[in-house]
Design a protein around this motif. Structure first.
Motif, PDB file in Angstrom:
ATOM      1  N   LEU A 257       1.084  -1.199  -0.012  1.00  0.00           N
ATOM      2  CA  LEU A 257      -0.185  -0.075  -0.358  1.00  0.00           C
ATOM      3  C   LEU A 257       0.561   0.607   0.277  1.00  0.00           C
ATOM      4  O   LEU A 257       0.646   1.975  -0.854  1.00  0.00           O
ATOM      5  N   VAL A 258       1.991   1.546   1.233  1.00  0.00           N
ATOM      6  CA  VAL A 258       2.832   2.349   0.741  1.00  0.00           C
ATOM      7  C   VAL A 258       3.602   2.595  -0.154  1.00  0.00           C
ATOM      8  O   VAL A 258       3.729   4.125  -0.439  1.00  0.00           O
ATOM      9  N   VAL A 259       4.210   1.263  -0.965  1.00  0.00           N
ATOM     10  CA  VAL A 259       4.746   1.488  -2.091  1.00  0.00           C
ATOM     11  C   VAL A 259       3.610   2.372  -3.828  1.00  0.00           C
ATOM     12  O   VAL A 259       4.345   3.118  -4.248  1.00  0.00           O
ATOM     13  N   ILE A 260       2.397   1.705  -3.374  1.00  0.00           N
ATOM     14  CA  ILE A 260       1.983   2.328  -4.333  1.00  0.00           C
ATOM     15  C   ILE A 260       1.467   3.581  -3.787  1.00  0.00           C
ATOM     16  O   ILE A 260       1.682   4.665  -4.895  1.00  0.00           O
ATOM     17  N   MET A 261       1.480   4.151  -2.777  1.00  0.00           N
ATOM     18  CA  MET A 261       1.525   5.686  -2.486  1.00  0.00           C
ATOM     19  C   MET A 261       2.348   6.642  -3.428  1.00  0.00           C
ATOM     20  O   MET A 261       2.410   7.364  -3.700  1.00  0.00           O
ATOM     21  N   LEU A 262       3.762   5.952  -2.558  1.00  0.00           N
ATOM     22  CA  LEU A 262       5.313   6.482  -3.321  1.00  0.00           C
ATOM     23  C   LEU A 262       5.217   6.838  -4.479  1.00  0.00           C
ATOM     24  O   LEU A 262       4.713   8.034  -5.067  1.00  0.00           O
ATOM     25  N   ILE A 263       4.418   6.042  -5.571  1.00  0.00           N
ATOM     26  CA  ILE A 263       4.770   6.020  -6.650  1.00  0.00           C
ATOM     27  C   ILE A 263       3.815   6.858  -7.220  1.00  0.00           C
ATOM     28  O   ILE A 263       3.972   7.699  -8.311  1.00  0.00           O
TER      29      ILE A 263
END
Lengths: 285, 268
Positions: A257-263
Motif C-alpha cells: 500500500l505504501v509503495v503504491i502511494m509513494l509511486i
C-alpha cells in the motif's frame, strides 16, 4: 558561544528525535522486516527471509481492486463537486463573507469523521433516500452497503480537503485577464478553458493528490457504509492484524500500500514539475 | 452558482444536522424524530461505560497534546535558522509523520510495541513485578507523534516570519538569551503554540483509526461509538455524537481565532 548554541539546539531536538525514532522509524522498520518473515501456527511472527508473503498478495486482490477503483473515482467526484464551489468562493463572493464561508467548508473536516460518516446510515438507509425515491416511483432501491454508499461517504468526508487548495489557486487569479479575454471577444467557456482552468491547475493537482492519498488508506468509511461487502486495503489490514493475526502477510500488504502511494506521489511531483516548466515557457513568450 | 454553493453546504451539513436533530427525539428509534426530549443526553451522561470512555479520551488527549506541544515547540525553535543534513532529516521525518496514513501508523505501532513488550516483559516482571502493555501510554505516544509534527509545522511557520531585528535589539539592550526568549520571542509565537495545542487535543480526542489498533484494553470514546454502531445505532449515540461535535467545534473556533490573531500580528 557557538558551542553553547549547538548544544542548546541538540538539547531542544533530542525529545522529538527520540519520539520519531521509537514510534515512527522503529515501527516502520518492524513492518518491513516482518513482511519478509513467516507466520507461526498461532499467528504472530517467526523470523525468516522469504518473499512468500509478497507472492501471496493476489489473495487480497479484491481489496486492492476496490481501493484502486473507488479512490480515483472518489477523487474525481470530489474534484467535480469542489471546483465550482472553490470558484464561487474565490471569484464571486464578497470579501465580507469569504472567510466565514471558507471556515464553514473546513470545519466539518476537523470534526469526528466517525460520527459524520455514520450519519449516512440514516440518510441512505431504508427511511432515508430510498423512501424518498420510492415516493416518486423507484421502489426497492437499496443504497446502504453498496459501492455507491462508500463513494458518497468518501466524497463527503474529503470534500473540504479538495476545496481548499483549488480555492487558494483561484484566489490568485487576476480577474483582469478574464476581462481582457472578454474584451477580445472570447466567450466565457473559452476564457475558462484557456485562462481559469490552466491557472488553477496547481490547486487541482494538490487537492487531488491529498484526497487520493488519504482515500488509499481509508478503512473507516467502508467499514461503516460498506457493510462488509465493499472493503478497502485498510479493511484487509484490520482483518489481518486484529482478527486473523497474520502479521507477516499483513505487513506485506501494508508495504504494498505504501509503495503504491509513494509511486503516486512521485508521478504527481513529476507532473507538477513538468507543468510548472510549461508555465514558465508560456510566461517567457 | 449561488444555488450550487447552497446545495454543497447542505450536503456538508445535512448529516451533522440530522444527528443533532435525532438526538433530541423522545422516541426509541435512532433514525426518526418523535417529540422532543433531552432524555438521551441524560442517559448518555449517566452511562458508566460512556463516562469511562470519555474520561480515557480526555486524559489521553490532554497528556498527548501537552507533550506534543512542548516537544514540537522545542524542535521548532531548534530547527528555525538551522541548515544542513540534520535539518533536512528532520524535515523529512515531519513530512513522513504527517503524510503516512493513520492505519499504517496504527498497525506499525501495534506490532512494534507488542514485539518489544514480549521481549522485555519476562525480565521486567522478574525484576519489578510489573509488565508493559498497550493502553493509555501507547495511545499518547502514537497520537503525539502525529500532533507533535503538526505543532512543529505551525510554530516553525510563525518563527520564520519573526523579525530578527527585534531579537538583536533585545540582546543589544543587555537581555540574556533566556530573557529575550521570554519577553520577545515567546509572546509572538504563543498564539501559534496554543492553536497547535488545541488542534493536537482535537485530533487525539476524535481519532478512531490509530486508537483502534494501539488502545489495548482501553476504550476511548470513538472506539465506544464505533462498537455501538456495529450493534445498531441508538438515540444515545446521536446524543454523544452531538456533544462530541459541539466540543470539537468550540476548540476549533478558538484555534482559528488564535491563528487569525497571530496572522494579524504578523501583518502589523
Amino acid at each position: 558561544m557557538a558551542m553553547t548554541q549547538t548544544r542548546g539546539r541538540a538539547l531542544l531536538l533530542t525529545p522529538a528525535a527520540l519520539w520519531y525514532a521509537a514510534l515512527l522509524l522503529l515501527p516502520l522498520a518492524v513492518v518491513l522486516i516482518f513482511s519478509f518473515g513467516e507466520r507461526t501456527p498461532i499467528g504472530g511472527y517467526a523470523p525468516g527471509f522469504t518473499l512468500a508473503q509478497y507472492a501471496n498478495l493476489p489473495a487480497r486482490m479484491a481489496a486492492f481492486r476496490n481501493t484502486l477503483t473507488l479512490a480515483p473515482v472518489g477523487t474525481l467526484a470530489a474534484l467535480l463537486i469542489a471546483y465550482p464551489l472553490a470558484y464561487f468562493l474565490a471569484v464571486r463572493v464578497s470579501v465580507r463573507w469569504k472567510t466565514l464561508l471558507l471556515v464553514l467548508v473546513i470545519v466539518p473536516f476537523w470534526t469526528s469523521i466517525l460520527i459524520r460518516s455514520y450519519a449516512w446510515i440514516f440518510l441512505l438507509g431504508g427511511k432515508g433516500l430510498p423512501a424518498l425515491l420510492a415516493s416518486i416511483g423507484f421502489e426497492d432501491i437499496r443504497l446502504l452497503n453498496s459501492p455507491f454508499a462508500v463513494l458518497v461517504g468518501i466524497v463527503y468526508g474529503y470534500l473540504p480537503l479538495m476545496v481548499f487548495p483549488i480555492y487558494v489557486a483561484l484566489e490568485k487569479l487576476d480577474l483582469r485577464l478574464l476581462e481582457a479575454a472578454a474584451d477580445l471577444g472570447a466567450p466565457p467557456w473559452r476564457s475558462f478553458v484557456q485562462i481559469t482552468l490552466p491557472l488553477s491547475m496547481p490547486g487541482v493537482l494538490t487537492g487531488s493528490m491529498l484526497v487520493f492519498i488519504l482515500l488509499m488508506g481509508e478503512f473507516l468509511i467502508p467499514a461503516i457504509l460498506g457493510g462488509g461487502k465493499v472493503f478497502f486495503v485498510g479493511n484487509a489490514l484490520v482483518d489481518l492484524f486484529l482478527q486473523s493475526r497474520n502479521w507477516p502477510f499483513g505487513s506485506a500488504v501494508a508495504v504494498a500500500l505504501v509503495v503504491i502511494m509513494l509511486i503516486t506521489v512521485a508521478i504527481y511531483t513529476r507532473v507538477v514539475k513538468r507543468y510548472a516548466a510549461g508555465r514558465d515557457d508560456v510566461a517567457m513568450m | 452558482m449561488r444555488f450550487y454553493a447552497l446545495a454543497v453546504y447542505a450536503f456538508l451539513y445535512l448529516p451533522i444536522g440530522i444527528i443533532a436533530l435525532f438526538s433530541f427525539s423522545a422516541g426509541r428509534s435512532a433514525s426518526s424524530m418523535e417529540g422532543f426530549s433531552l432524555q438521551w443526553y441524560g442517559r448518555a451522561l449517566n452511562n458508566p461505560f460512556v463516562m469511562e470512555a470519555l474520561w480515557t479520551s480526555l486524559r489521553v488527549a490532554f497528556v498527548s497534546a501537552v507533550l506534543a506541544t512542548l516537544v514540537g515547540t522545542a524542535a521548532a525553535l531548534a530547527l528555525t535558522g538551522m541548515r544542513g543534513r540534520l535539518r533536512a532529516t528532520f524535515d523529512l521525518l515531519v513530512q513522513i509523520a504527517v503524510m503516512i496514513p493513520g492505519i499504517v501508523i496504527g498497525i506499525a505501532t501495534l506490532i512494534a510495541l507488542v514485539s518489544v513488550f514480549d521481549l522485555v516483559n519476562p525480565w521486567l516482571e522478574q525484576i519489578t513485578g510489573w509488565s508493559l502493555a498497550l493502553g493509555a501510554g501507547s495511545l499518547i505516544g502514537a497520537h503525539g507523534l502525529f500532533t507533535m509534527s503538526l505543532v512543529v509545522l505551525l510554530v516553525r511557520g510563525r518563527l520564520e516570519t519573526l523579525d530578527p531585528a527585534l531579537i538583536e535589539a533585545s540582546s543589544d539592550l543587555g537581555a540574556t538569551p533566556l530573557g529575550t526568549f521570554r519577553q520577545v520571542t515567546l509572546p509572538q509565537i504563543l498564539p501559534a503554540i496554543l492553536a497547535g495545542f488545541l488542534l493536537a487535543f482535537t485530533f487525539s480526542f476524535d481519532d478512531f483509526v490509530i486508537a483502534f489498533f494501539v488502545a489495548g484494553a482501553e476504550t476511548t470514546l470513538p472506539i465506544y461509538v464505533f462498537s455501538s454502531i456495529r450493534r445498531g445505532v441508538t438515540p444515545e449515540i446521536n446524543a454523544i455524537g452531538t456533544m462530541v461535535m459541539v466540543a470539537s467545534l468550540t476548540l476549533l473556533i478558538i484555534a482559528q481565532l488564535l491563528l487569525r490573531r497571530s496572522q494579524a500580528q504578523r501583518r502589523a
